[in-house]
Design a protein around this motif. Structure first.
Motif, PDB file in Angstrom:
ATOM      1  N   ALA A 182      51.700 104.497 -11.212  1.00 37.09           N
ATOM      2  CA  ALA A 182      52.492 104.675 -12.431  1.00 37.09           C
ATOM      3  C   ALA A 182      52.873 103.324 -13.032  1.00 37.09           C
ATOM      4  CB  ALA A 182      53.735 105.511 -12.138  1.00 37.09           C
ATOM      5  N   ILE A 218      57.597 108.792 -11.705  1.00 29.65           N
ATOM      6  CA  ILE A 218      56.947 108.117 -12.834  1.00 29.65           C
ATOM      7  C   ILE A 218      57.981 107.534 -13.778  1.00 29.65           C
ATOM      8  CG2 ILE A 218      55.515 108.475 -14.882  1.00 29.65           C
ATOM      9  CD1 ILE A 218      53.879 110.507 -13.164  1.00 29.65           C
ATOM     10  N   ALA A 249      48.715 110.688 -14.138  1.00 27.34           N
ATOM     11  CA  ALA A 249      48.730 109.592 -13.160  1.00 27.34           C
ATOM     12  C   ALA A 249      47.318 109.427 -12.590  1.00 27.34           C
ATOM     13  CB  ALA A 249      49.738 109.883 -12.058  1.00 27.34           C
ATOM     14  N   THR A 257      58.069 103.502 -14.461  1.00 28.22           N
ATOM     15  CA  THR A 257      57.738 102.980 -15.788  1.00 28.22           C
ATOM     16  C   THR A 257      58.969 102.489 -16.538  1.00 28.22           C
ATOM     17  OG1 THR A 257      57.877 105.198 -16.769  1.00 28.22           O
ATOM     18  CG2 THR A 257      55.693 104.432 -16.047  1.00 28.22           C
TER      19      THR A 257
END
Length: 179
Positions: A128, A159, A114, A163
């Protein structure tokens, strides 16, 4: 291209290239850089600082030394001097430049942390998302596998959610595969 979020120590990962969350000086201190320096040995910091400083958002490449990789791509998502903070633009640029450099080197696998979200203090969720967007729009030449690495349980879950790689869950926390 295969993309996944994994949890662990970046210095223990096996890939063609590992990405270091660097400052513009490329001097390796703590966090991701510290883990890579401990795993690689002192030579990596010497080589990295010889190649610095670089402009914000740019990258430099070193040997991986004792790490299980060919290269370490030092991605400068934060200024090393002054505020040391990362920005949306610096995170996007550092991510894109790391992906491009990995392709130029002929890498098939890459592990990226990250960028800008540790000591640089950028919000992990937003960071992220930015990194995931850059990976999603990137059209690789040789890269076939990218792993976005998280160190802690909380970082991993954050994350994955940011994502869109979180596993779908049903009622009572039961995953689709459990049914």
């Amino acid at each position: 291209m295969e993309f996944d979020v994994v949890q662990g120590d970046i210095a223990a990962q096996s890939a063609d290239a590992l990405v270091n969350a660097a400052g513009t000086s490329l001097e390796m201190g703590s966090g991701v850089a510290g883990a890579l320096k401990r795993g690689a040995g002192a030579g990596i910091n010497e080589e990295a600082t010889e190649k610095g400083p670089v402009d914000l958002g740019k990258v430099a490449v070193t040997d991986a030394y004792d790490l299980d990789a060919e290269y370490v791509i030092h991605a400068a998502a934060m200024a090393h001097y002054g505020s040391g903070e990362a920005t949306r633009e610096s995170i996007r640029d550092a991510t894109r430049n790391a992906l491009e450099r990995a392709d130029e080197l002929g890498c098939r696998s890459l592990v990226i942390p990250a960028l800008g979200c540790g000591v640089a203090g950028f919000d992990l969720v937003t960071g992220a998302e930015l990194i995931g967007e850059e990976i999603g729009r990137y059209e690789p030449e040789t890269l076939a596998e990218i792993r976005f690495i998280a160190y802690s349980d909380d970082e991993y879950e954050t994350i994955r959610a940011a994502t869109g790689t979180a596993e779908p869950s049903g009622m009572d926390g039961e995953s689709e595969s459990d049914r």
